[in-house]
Write an enzyme that holds these catalytic residues in place. Structure first.
Site, PDB file in Angstrom:
ATOM      1  N   HIS A 190       0.983  -1.191  -0.089  1.00  0.00           N
ATOM      2  CA  HIS A 190       0.104  -0.100   0.073  1.00  0.00           C
ATOM      3  C   HIS A 190       0.860   1.170   0.100  1.00  0.00           C
ATOM      4  O   HIS A 190       1.507   1.417   0.815  1.00  0.00           O
ATOM      5  CB  HIS A 190      -0.899   0.092   1.391  1.00  0.00           C
ATOM      6  N   CYS A 191       0.773   2.041  -1.200  1.00  0.00           N
ATOM      7  CA  CYS A 191       1.557   3.214  -1.278  1.00  0.00           C
ATOM      8  C   CYS A 191       0.899   4.408  -0.679  1.00  0.00           C
ATOM      9  O   CYS A 191      -0.025   4.987  -1.179  1.00  0.00           O
ATOM     10  CB  CYS A 191       2.044   3.207  -2.700  1.00  0.00           C
ATOM     11  N   ALA A 192       1.599   5.128   0.350  1.00  0.00           N
ATOM     12  CA  ALA A 192       1.173   6.119   1.121  1.00  0.00           C
ATOM     13  C   ALA A 192       1.206   7.419   0.252  1.00  0.00           C
ATOM     14  O   ALA A 192       0.145   8.172   0.107  1.00  0.00           O
ATOM     15  CB  ALA A 192       1.868   6.346   2.342  1.00  0.00           C
ATOM     16  N   GLY A 218      -1.600   6.802  -2.111  1.00  0.00           N
ATOM     17  CA  GLY A 218      -2.942   6.946  -1.594  1.00  0.00           C
ATOM     18  C   GLY A 218      -3.823   5.406  -2.022  1.00  0.00           C
ATOM     19  O   GLY A 218      -4.887   5.569  -1.553  1.00  0.00           O
ATOM     20  N   THR A 219      -3.106   4.523  -2.330  1.00  0.00           N
ATOM     21  CA  THR A 219      -3.894   3.319  -2.740  1.00  0.00           C
ATOM     22  C   THR A 219      -2.762   2.187  -2.803  1.00  0.00           C
ATOM     23  O   THR A 219      -1.666   2.338  -2.683  1.00  0.00           O
ATOM     24  CB  THR A 219      -4.303   3.785  -4.306  1.00  0.00           C
TER      25      THR A 219
END
Length: 334
Positions: free
Chosen positions: A178-180, A183-184
């Protein structure tokens, strides 16, 4: 016991043709229960657009505008447009590639798996534990046995390499991480866009650093002559505090995306996801067919389970003789 051995047919990217019928029905119906926002027949899904994606866009667009407007023109000839030079044209192409791949990586459905309202009825009582929850199954893939966990949130046996993301509240196909910043989740359908994004960003930032040092060099020559020493060069640099701040910003980001680029190059050649690599899931990786075939599968044919041969997956509740407790585990989180 069940066997899946039909090789998936080649498909165009999800953003063009949309998800398969079962996925589309779930993603376009009111039954969808994940935390993402889906649209366009399940082609697109957004996670934490605010504040994650918005902050990333701001931190990219504002410095980029300043660079093309005030910094890059300082190394060009008078009256020369920044997109009229080789350096400017290359960076324009890179900037456009970064913008496009950022949008695709952020908003293309990463591979959301449909969930069920309840535990499937076809699971007989002898396949449930004392609490009424399904037992783990064993998958035999490419001669290697892995455990498969039942997701109690989605009420499904998670497909191989999938994971339930607590932030997006979805099981995601070939979950990477999950890539901060996006955002997804980064998964089956947007991983290649993510990798192109970090590759292009690395090259673009290296060019920015080169342009900045070239400006310092030209200023030093103009102010102190060709024989200027290191101290005079530092004095010249100190006269450009805004440029120094921009340089530090670029160096920090460049190191971050460079390390990411190297890391994802390595795990791609091994046909591993970030999630699998960090948690050391496989003693023997059933998906590894060599660097070339691995890269072709991931970037050209992500719909395939295996890079070579039939996508044969055997599911059984009984342990296969090839399985041991130190062997690989598909128990990827929640």
């Amino acid at each position: 016991r069940g066997v899946l051995k039909e090789r998936p047919k080649p498909r165009l990217p999800l953003v063009l043709v949309g998800p398969e019928r079962e996925f589309k029905d779930y993603l376009t119906a009111k039954a969808y229960k994940g935390a993402s926002r889906v649209c366009c027949g399940g082609r697109f899904a957004t996670g934490q657009f605010w504040p994650n994606s918005v902050c990333t866009i701001f931190m990219t667009v504002v410095p980029g505008y300043c660079y093309f407007t005030y910094i890059l023109p300082r190394v060009l000839q008078p009256e020369e447009l920044w997109f009229g030079s080789i350096l400017g044209a290359m960076q324009t192409v890179l900037a456009m590639a970064i913008a496009v791949t950022f949008v695709l990586a952020s908003f293309v459905n990463p591979g959301i798996v449909p969930r069920r309202d309840s535990i499937p009825r076809e699971l007989a009582a002898n396949f449930l534990d004392m609490h009424g929850k399904p037992l783990r199954r064993f998958l035999r893939i490419n001669g290697i046995t892995v455990k498969q966990k039942f997701c109690l949130t989605c009420n499904i046996f998670r497909p191989p390499r999938s994971k339930h993301c607590a932030l997006c509240d979805n099981c995601v196909l070939r979950f990477d991480h999950h890539c901060a910043w996006l955002g997804t989740c980064v998964g089956l359908h947007n991983y290649r866009f993510f990798v192109i994004l970090i590759y292009c960003s690395t090259i673009f930032l290296l060019d920015c650093i080169y342009v900045t040092f070239r400006i310092f060099h030209d200023l030093n020559i103009n102010n102190n002559g060709p024989d200027a020493d290191c101290f005079e060069w530092m004095v010249t640099v100190g006269q450009e505090p805004k440029l120094v701040m921009f340089l530090m910003y670029c160096v920090f980001l460049m190191l971050a995306v460079l390390l990411l680029s190297i890391y994802h190059t390595v795990i791609t050649m091994q046909n591993l996801t970030t999630n699998e690599h960090i948690k050391t899931y496989y003693k023997d990786n059933p998906f590894d067919f060599g660097p070339l075939r691995n890269c072709l599968q991931i970037y050209c044919h992500p719909e395939l389970v295996l890079a070579e041969g039939l996508d044969r997956v055997e599911a059984d509740y009984q342990e296969h003789p090839s399985y041991s407790e130190t062997q690989s585990d598909d128990d990827q989180g929640r």
